[in-house]
Design a protein around this motif. Structure first.
Motif, mmCIF file in Angstrom:
data_model
loop_
_atom_site.group_PDB
_atom_site.id
_atom_site.type_symbol
_atom_site.label_atom_id
_atom_site.label_comp_id
_atom_site.label_asym_id
_atom_site.label_seq_id
_atom_site.Cartn_x
_atom_site.Cartn_y
_atom_site.Cartn_z
ATOM 1 N N ILE A 12 -5.062 -6.100 7.437
ATOM 2 C CA ILE A 12 -6.364 -6.131 6.756
ATOM 3 C C ILE A 12 -6.101 -6.586 5.331
ATOM 4 N N GLY A 24 2.519 -1.945 -4.591
ATOM 5 C CA GLY A 24 2.835 -1.774 -3.173
ATOM 6 C C GLY A 24 2.047 -0.645 -2.531
ATOM 7 N N ARG A 53 10.545 -1.676 5.850
ATOM 8 C CA ARG A 53 10.872 -0.274 5.561
ATOM 9 C C ARG A 53 9.778 0.437 4.763
ATOM 10 N N SER A 55 6.449 0.001 5.186
ATOM 11 C CA SER A 55 5.166 0.028 5.901
ATOM 12 C C SER A 55 5.207 1.066 7.018
ATOM 13 N N THR A 71 15.294 -3.763 7.607
ATOM 14 C CA THR A 71 15.949 -3.283 6.393
ATOM 15 C C THR A 71 17.275 -4.028 6.210
ATOM 16 N N ARG A 143 -0.182 -7.601 -3.647
ATOM 17 C CA ARG A 143 0.822 -8.137 -2.699
ATOM 18 C C ARG A 143 0.103 -9.000 -1.675
HETATM 19 N N1 LIG Z 1 -3.159 -4.304 4.482
HETATM 20 C C1 LIG Z 1 -2.282 -4.367 5.477
HETATM 21 O O1 LIG Z 1 -2.617 -4.767 6.595
HETATM 22 C C2 LIG Z 1 -0.863 -3.958 5.225
HETATM 23 C C3 LIG Z 1 0.129 -4.273 6.164
HETATM 24 C C4 LIG Z 1 1.434 -3.891 5.886
HETATM 25 C C5 LIG Z 1 1.737 -3.213 4.724
HETATM 26 N N2 LIG Z 1 0.753 -2.923 3.855
HETATM 27 C C6 LIG Z 1 1.036 -2.224 2.612
HETATM 28 O O2 LIG Z 1 1.898 -3.034 1.839
HETATM 29 C C7 LIG Z 1 2.800 -2.174 1.139
HETATM 30 C C8 LIG Z 1 4.267 -2.471 1.484
HETATM 31 O O3 LIG Z 1 4.483 -3.810 1.658
HETATM 32 P P1 LIG Z 1 5.903 -4.467 1.354
HETATM 33 O O4 LIG Z 1 5.731 -5.938 1.598
HETATM 34 O O5 LIG Z 1 6.421 -4.011 0.051
HETATM 35 O O6 LIG Z 1 6.816 -3.713 2.388
HETATM 36 P P2 LIG Z 1 7.524 -3.829 3.794
HETATM 37 O O7 LIG Z 1 7.611 -5.206 4.345
HETATM 38 O O8 LIG Z 1 7.006 -2.761 4.665
HETATM 39 O O9 LIG Z 1 8.961 -3.367 3.362
HETATM 40 C C9 LIG Z 1 9.787 -4.201 2.604
HETATM 41 C C10 LIG Z 1 11.193 -3.838 2.996
HETATM 42 O O10 LIG Z 1 11.403 -4.215 4.347
HETATM 43 C C11 LIG Z 1 12.703 -4.721 4.504
HETATM 44 N N3 LIG Z 1 12.618 -6.125 4.885
HETATM 45 C C12 LIG Z 1 11.539 -6.946 4.801
HETATM 46 N N4 LIG Z 1 11.854 -8.166 5.266
HETATM 47 C C13 LIG Z 1 13.148 -8.118 5.661
HETATM 48 C C14 LIG Z 1 14.044 -9.061 6.228
HETATM 49 N N5 LIG Z 1 13.680 -10.352 6.487
HETATM 50 N N6 LIG Z 1 15.288 -8.671 6.499
HETATM 51 C C15 LIG Z 1 15.676 -7.396 6.278
HETATM 52 N N7 LIG Z 1 14.893 -6.458 5.727
HETATM 53 C C16 LIG Z 1 13.637 -6.817 5.431
HETATM 54 C C17 LIG Z 1 13.408 -4.493 3.177
HETATM 55 O O11 LIG Z 1 13.897 -3.175 3.259
HETATM 56 P P3 LIG Z 1 15.197 -2.626 2.457
HETATM 57 O O12 LIG Z 1 14.737 -2.460 1.047
HETATM 58 O O13 LIG Z 1 15.499 -1.343 3.160
HETATM 59 O O14 LIG Z 1 16.274 -3.656 2.620
HETATM 60 C C18 LIG Z 1 12.245 -4.570 2.183
HETATM 61 O O15 LIG Z 1 12.530 -3.889 0.972
HETATM 62 C C19 LIG Z 1 2.460 -0.750 1.554
HETATM 63 O O16 LIG Z 1 1.500 -0.257 0.645
HETATM 64 C C20 LIG Z 1 1.781 -0.938 2.866
HETATM 65 O O17 LIG Z 1 0.883 0.103 3.163
HETATM 66 C C21 LIG Z 1 -0.545 -3.263 4.073
#
Ligand SMILES: NC(=O)c1ccc[n+]([C@@H]2O[C@H](COP(=O)([O-])OP(=O)(O)OC[C@H]3O[C@@H](n4cnc5c(N)ncnc54)[C@H](OP(=O)(O)O)[C@@H]3O)[C@@H](O)[C@H]2O)c1
Length: 185
Positions: A12, A24, A53, A55, A71, A143
């Motif tokens: 969304i 975030g 990690r 989400s 991760t 983001r």
């Molecule tokens: N509105 C929506 O539909 C929606 C959907 C998803 C998330 N969100 C929100 O967005 C925020 C988080 O988003 P985000 O982008 O910061 O987090 P995220 O993708 O959940 O987490 C990022 C972490 O995932 C790991 N990662 C991502 N890509 C990778 C890859 N190619 N290879 C290895 N590890 C990988 C890394 O972990 P490590 O640091 O452990 O290496 C990175 O620090 C939260 O608030 C969540 O609620 C909203």
């Protein structure tokens, strides 16, 4: 398709294409009960979900779901001590196919639920992307759904560039201005 699996994204976004604020955190402006019901029902039918990690989909049925958590804190694949039915996965050390085999799930949908880097990672292979939009919300400096949105592409342009086409938009919550469009190959 990856083997017997369909790859389907779920997000969304705000009207300006954001999934969370600059810290975030997903703000209330893009949280919606009707969208949550749609998401939770869809995830109940998926054979596994995939996310980064930071989400998590939440909800009372989350612990039962099979999941891959991306991760870089491990080399390839490892059990996740904090989540049942989960595997930690670093794509630099194990292919997606190997990760799915290790998770041991049957034929069906693999649901990709974010965040930004994870949504980008799967762009070449989505069979479908279910894109909800909170049309009244804007999150300047937030983001983005896809990294290219930060350089002024729209989510719709990114999906189109990857061969997906929109179906008819559905209204999920008229009062809140929340719509759902499923993009497919
Ligand atoms: N509105 C929506 O539909 C929606 C959907 C998803 C998330 N969100 C929100 O967005 C925020 C988080 O988003 P985000 O982008 O910061 O987090 P995220 O993708 O959940 O987490 C990022 C972490 O995932 C790991 N990662 C991502 N890509 C990778 C890859 N190619 N290879 C290895 N590890 C990988 C890394 O972990 P490590 O640091 O452990 O290496 C990175 O620090 C939260 O608030 C969540 O609620 C909203």
């Amino acid at each position: 398709m990856i083997g017997p699996h369909r790859i389907e994204g779920y997000a969304i976004i705000s009207a300006d294409g954001m999934i969370a604020d600059a810290n975030g955190v997903m703000p209330d402006a893009i949280r919606n009960d009707a969208d949550q019901r749609f998401l939770q029902t869809a995830l109940d039918h998926a054979v596994a979900i995939v996310h980064g990690r930071h989400s998590h989909e939440g909800g009372p049925r989350a612990a039962r779901r099979n999941r891959l958590i991306l991760t870089r804190q491990i080399d390839s694949l490892a059990p996740d001590p904090t989540h049942p039915h989960s595997l930690l996965w670093n794509p630099a050390g194990a292919t997606f196919g190997a990760a799915i085999d290790a998770l041991g799930v049957g034929t069906g949908v693999l649901a990709i639920i974010g965040g930004t880097e994870v949504f980008d990672f799967f762009l070449p292979i989505y069979d479908a992307f279910h894109l909800s939009c909170a049309t009244h919300a804007r999150i300047p400096g937030g983001r983005p759904l896809f990294a290219a949105i930060a350089s002024r592409s729209t989510p719709q342009e990114v999906l189109t560039r990857h061969g997906l086409r929109p179906g008819p938009p559905r209204t999920l919550d008229a009062a809140a201005g929340v719509t759902l469009t499923t993009w497919e190959h």
